[in-house]
Design a protein around this motif. Structure first.
Motif, PDB file in Angstrom:
ATOM      1  N   ARG A   1      -6.407  -3.963  21.888  1.00  0.00           N
ATOM      2  CA  ARG A   1      -5.780  -2.660  22.391  1.00  0.00           C
ATOM      3  C   ARG A   1      -5.834  -1.730  21.276  1.00  0.00           C
ATOM      4  N   PRO A   2      -6.205  -0.631  21.684  1.00  0.00           N
ATOM      5  CA  PRO A   2      -6.192   0.707  20.753  1.00  0.00           C
ATOM      6  C   PRO A   2      -4.642   0.838  19.926  1.00  0.00           C
ATOM      7  N   PHE A   3      -4.690   0.855  18.717  1.00  0.00           N
ATOM      8  CA  PHE A   3      -3.265   1.365  18.155  1.00  0.00           C
ATOM      9  C   PHE A   3      -3.512   2.397  16.998  1.00  0.00           C
ATOM     10  N   GLU A   4      -2.384   3.047  16.800  1.00  0.00           N
ATOM     11  CA  GLU A   4      -2.251   3.869  15.347  1.00  0.00           C
ATOM     12  C   GLU A   4      -1.056   3.351  14.749  1.00  0.00           C
ATOM     13  N   ALA A   5      -1.210   3.347  13.300  1.00  0.00           N
ATOM     14  CA  ALA A   5      -0.069   2.732  12.227  1.00  0.00           C
ATOM     15  C   ALA A   5       0.036   3.825  11.269  1.00  0.00           C
TER      16      ALA A   5
ATOM     17  N   ASP B   1       2.082   2.835  17.289  1.00  0.00           N
ATOM     18  CA  ASP B   1       1.785   3.211  18.480  1.00  0.00           C
ATOM     19  C   ASP B   1       0.682   2.339  19.269  1.00  0.00           C
ATOM     20  N   GLN B   2       1.102   1.687  20.188  1.00  0.00           N
ATOM     21  CA  GLN B   2       0.248   0.725  20.909  1.00  0.00           C
ATOM     22  C   GLN B   2       0.845   0.572  22.516  1.00  0.00           C
ATOM     23  N   ASN B   3      -0.053   0.370  23.474  1.00  0.00           N
ATOM     24  CA  ASN B   3       0.506  -0.013  24.806  1.00  0.00           C
ATOM     25  C   ASN B   3       1.436   0.999  25.226  1.00  0.00           C
ATOM     26  N   ARG B   4       0.964   2.347  24.956  1.00  0.00           N
ATOM     27  CA  ARG B   4       2.154   3.566  25.264  1.00  0.00           C
ATOM     28  C   ARG B   4       3.650   3.419  24.798  1.00  0.00           C
ATOM     29  N   THR B   5       3.485   2.499  23.578  1.00  0.00           N
ATOM     30  CA  THR B   5       5.007   2.659  23.004  1.00  0.00           C
ATOM     31  C   THR B   5       4.847   3.070  21.574  1.00  0.00           C
ATOM     32  N   ARG B   6       5.566   4.024  21.191  1.00  0.00           N
ATOM     33  CA  ARG B   6       5.616   4.524  20.042  1.00  0.00           C
ATOM     34  C   ARG B   6       6.791   4.275  19.418  1.00  0.00           C
ATOM     35  N   THR B   7       6.818   3.524  18.115  1.00  0.00           N
ATOM     36  CA  THR B   7       8.159   3.412  17.404  1.00  0.00           C
ATOM     37  C   THR B   7       8.128   3.126  15.739  1.00  0.00           C
ATOM     38  N   LEU B   8       9.084   3.451  15.291  1.00  0.00           N
ATOM     39  CA  LEU B   8       9.237   3.192  13.715  1.00  0.00           C
ATOM     40  C   LEU B   8      10.076   1.922  13.304  1.00  0.00           C
ATOM     41  N   VAL B   9       9.202   1.132  12.617  1.00  0.00           N
ATOM     42  CA  VAL B   9       9.484  -0.088  12.258  1.00  0.00           C
ATOM     43  C   VAL B   9       9.936  -0.203  10.840  1.00  0.00           C
ATOM     44  N   ARG B  10      11.378  -0.661  10.796  1.00  0.00           N
ATOM     45  CA  ARG B  10      12.076  -0.681   9.505  1.00  0.00           C
ATOM     46  C   ARG B  10      11.931  -1.843   8.674  1.00  0.00           C
ATOM     47  N   PRO B  11      12.235  -1.842   7.491  1.00  0.00           N
ATOM     48  CA  PRO B  11      12.407  -3.208   6.801  1.00  0.00           C
ATOM     49  C   PRO B  11      13.250  -4.216   7.341  1.00  0.00           C
ATOM     50  N   GLY B  12      12.866  -5.317   7.691  1.00  0.00           N
ATOM     51  CA  GLY B  12      13.724  -6.351   8.059  1.00  0.00           C
ATOM     52  C   GLY B  12      13.171  -6.595   9.752  1.00  0.00           C
TER      53      GLY B  12
ATOM     54  N   TYR C   1       0.780  -1.233  -0.071  1.00  0.00           N
ATOM     55  CA  TYR C   1      -0.182  -0.110   0.189  1.00  0.00           C
ATOM     56  C   TYR C   1       0.890   1.287  -0.131  1.00  0.00           C
ATOM     57  N   THR C   2       0.275   2.352  -0.550  1.00  0.00           N
ATOM     58  CA  THR C   2       0.947   3.540  -0.370  1.00  0.00           C
ATOM     59  C   THR C   2       0.615   4.352   0.786  1.00  0.00           C
ATOM     60  N   ASN C   3       1.004   5.617   0.993  1.00  0.00           N
ATOM     61  CA  ASN C   3       0.897   6.254   1.914  1.00  0.00           C
ATOM     62  C   ASN C   3      -0.306   6.358   2.701  1.00  0.00           C
ATOM     63  N   LEU C   4      -0.514   5.934   4.024  1.00  0.00           N
ATOM     64  CA  LEU C   4      -1.821   5.977   4.893  1.00  0.00           C
ATOM     65  C   LEU C   4      -1.613   6.208   6.132  1.00  0.00           C
ATOM     66  N   PHE C   5      -2.739   6.605   6.935  1.00  0.00           N
ATOM     67  CA  PHE C   5      -2.609   6.463   8.504  1.00  0.00           C
ATOM     68  C   PHE C   5      -3.852   5.791   8.909  1.00  0.00           C
ATOM     69  N   SER C   6      -3.835   4.747   9.870  1.00  0.00           N
ATOM     70  CA  SER C   6      -4.981   4.082  10.215  1.00  0.00           C
ATOM     71  C   SER C   6      -4.995   4.022  11.939  1.00  0.00           C
ATOM     72  N   ILE C   7      -6.240   4.141  12.536  1.00  0.00           N
ATOM     73  CA  ILE C   7      -6.191   4.031  14.156  1.00  0.00           C
ATOM     74  C   ILE C   7      -7.389   3.141  14.173  1.00  0.00           C
ATOM     75  N   ARG C   8      -7.112   2.129  15.233  1.00  0.00           N
ATOM     76  CA  ARG C   8      -8.018   1.324  15.914  1.00  0.00           C
ATOM     77  C   ARG C   8      -8.545   2.096  17.137  1.00  0.00           C
ATOM     78  N   THR C   9      -9.820   2.106  17.275  1.00  0.00           N
ATOM     79  CA  THR C   9     -10.083   3.151  18.469  1.00  0.00           C
ATOM     80  C   THR C   9     -10.741   2.087  19.411  1.00  0.00           C
ATOM     81  N   PRO C  10     -11.055   2.649  20.872  1.00  0.00           N
ATOM     82  CA  PRO C  10     -11.648   1.551  21.714  1.00  0.00           C
ATOM     83  C   PRO C  10     -13.194   1.387  21.294  1.00  0.00           C
ATOM     84  N   LEU C  11     -13.882   2.374  20.418  1.00  0.00           N
ATOM     85  CA  LEU C  11     -15.152   2.099  19.938  1.00  0.00           C
ATOM     86  C   LEU C  11     -15.219   1.200  19.144  1.00  0.00           C
ATOM     87  N   LEU C  12     -14.239   0.850  18.070  1.00  0.00           N
ATOM     88  CA  LEU C  12     -14.121  -0.195  17.126  1.00  0.00           C
ATOM     89  C   LEU C  12     -13.844  -1.459  17.800  1.00  0.00           C
ATOM     90  N   ILE C  13     -12.997  -1.293  18.849  1.00  0.00           N
ATOM     91  CA  ILE C  13     -12.753  -2.747  19.625  1.00  0.00           C
ATOM     92  C   ILE C  13     -13.974  -3.245  20.186  1.00  0.00           C
TER      93      ILE C  13
END
Length: 358
Positions: free
Chosen positions: A147-151, A127-138, A94-106
């Motif tokens: 749990r709610p998350f943002e990606a 960003d989930q469980n109070r941890t925000r990180t950037l995941v790289r290829p590999g 996929y190309t650029n996007l922002f997604s969020i899973r909210t407590p309501l959706l859960i």
């Protein structure tokens, strides 16, 4: 709703929610054995309908999320799915996007799955469980559908990901400890992580002809490899991993695995076999293992029973015989423990597994 999006929904309508077996549209290209299915390709839709189609495809194949896509007119994506019994593998680009899973959706829909993603291309934020990180290829990253998350993906080039998802109850690790690894980048190209990523990559890329029963067993293998990866990283947190006590726990775990069929296998028997006191046995398990010794024995026995009940080759073996084979001498006790662990009776679980529902 447009006719083009309706066509995508019809293709998805045969897909049950993630907790059920999927039956993708027969018009989609499948590998020999009918396991890998193309679920969504943005090139099938006009540009102005692609985001809506992607929303429905990911909600059916993974979990419900909300999307924000900066430039919908150039959005491009593809999603393929493989069913491995209770587990599923999803490949996405996929190309650029922002997604969020909210407590309501859960609250509206939660399959209670873990998802472990192998990032093949494109840096991706999580960003989930109070941890925000950037995941790289590999790298690998774990997240929890409950749990709610943002990606996000903001790289200029398309992202590419393989996601393995499975019911959380299949992972023989305490949820509280697993939560420490949520949204934490894990190496995927070396060590034990490489075993998992090579396994799922081979399944998605090689033209292997295998049966639905093979798929069920492969799903178990994928979950086992995931448990090994997560356990490896959790073990790094354990005190004195090279200590004599830690080595003793490893020997005890091997002893338990080899003697699960013994009805008398309990902490006293384990302690006696290793010439230690029951009190000391409990103490070293508390310090060097993820669960108490009694819970570990019960969990491993129930896991063996689940596998035997799900195995079509053992369909002629009675439930009582399978329970006895793994140390449960009282059928009523086994049934209660099994239902408490899985939410189903042994007979319900066997029927669902043979029907491919779990």
């Amino acid at each position: 709703m447009s006719s083009a999006v309706s066509a995508v929904l019809r293709a998805l309508s045969a897909l049950a929610p993630p907790v059920r077996r999927w039956h993708p549209s027969p018009r989609r290209n499948a590998w020999p054995g009918g396991l890998m299915q193309l679920v969504f390709d943005s090139s099938d839709l006009p540009a102005h309908e692609r985001v809506e189609g992607w929303q429905h495809a990911t909600s059916s194949a993974l979990v419900a999320t909300r999307f924000h896509i900066g430039n919908p007119s150039v959005f491009a994506a593809r999603l393929d799915v493989m069913s491995l019994g209770a587990a599923h593998i999803t490949t996405m680009s996929y190309t650029n996007l922002f997604s969020i899973r909210t407590p309501l959706l859960i609250r509206r829909s939660d399959p209670e799955h873990y998802q472990i993603a192998f990032i093949r291309a494109g840096r991706q934020g999580i960003d989930q469980n109070r941890t925000r990180t950037l995941v790289r290829p590999g790298e690998l990253v774990l997240y929890d559908s409950s749990r709610p998350f943002e990606a996000s993906c903001t790289d200029p080039a398309p992202a590419s990901t393989i996601v393995l998802q499975f019911p959380k109850h299949l992972l023989p690790l305490p949820a509280a400890r697993v939560a420490r690894l949520l949204a934490v980048p894990l190496p995927a190209t070396r060590g034990i992580g490489r075993l998992l990523t090579r396994f799922v990559t081979t399944l998605t890329e090689d033209r292997i002809d295998f049966t639905p029963f093979d798929a069920l067993r492969l799903g178990h293998t994928a979950v086992d490899l995931t448990a090994a990866v997560l356990s490896h990283h959790l073990d790094e947190e354990a005190p004195s991993p090279g200590s004599q006590a830690h080595l003793l726990v490893l020997r005890i775990l091997s002893f338990i695995e080899e003697n699960l069929d013994r009805p008398d296998l309990d902490p006293a028997a384990v302690a006696a076999a290793h010439h230690i006191s029951v009190r000391y046995l409990h103490r070293i398990f508390q310090q060097h293992h993820v669960m108490a010794v009694t819970a570990h024995i019960r969990t491993r026995r129930l896991e063996r029973c689940r596998r035997d009940l799900a195995d079509p080759a053992l369909g002629h073996v009675s439930i009582a015989a399978i329970a006895l084979r793994w140390g449960f001498t009282r059928p009523a006790d086994f049934s209660r423990a099994f239902r408490r662990e899985t939410g189903l009776s042994p007979s319900e679980y066997r029927a669902a597994a043979h029907a491919g529902i779990i």
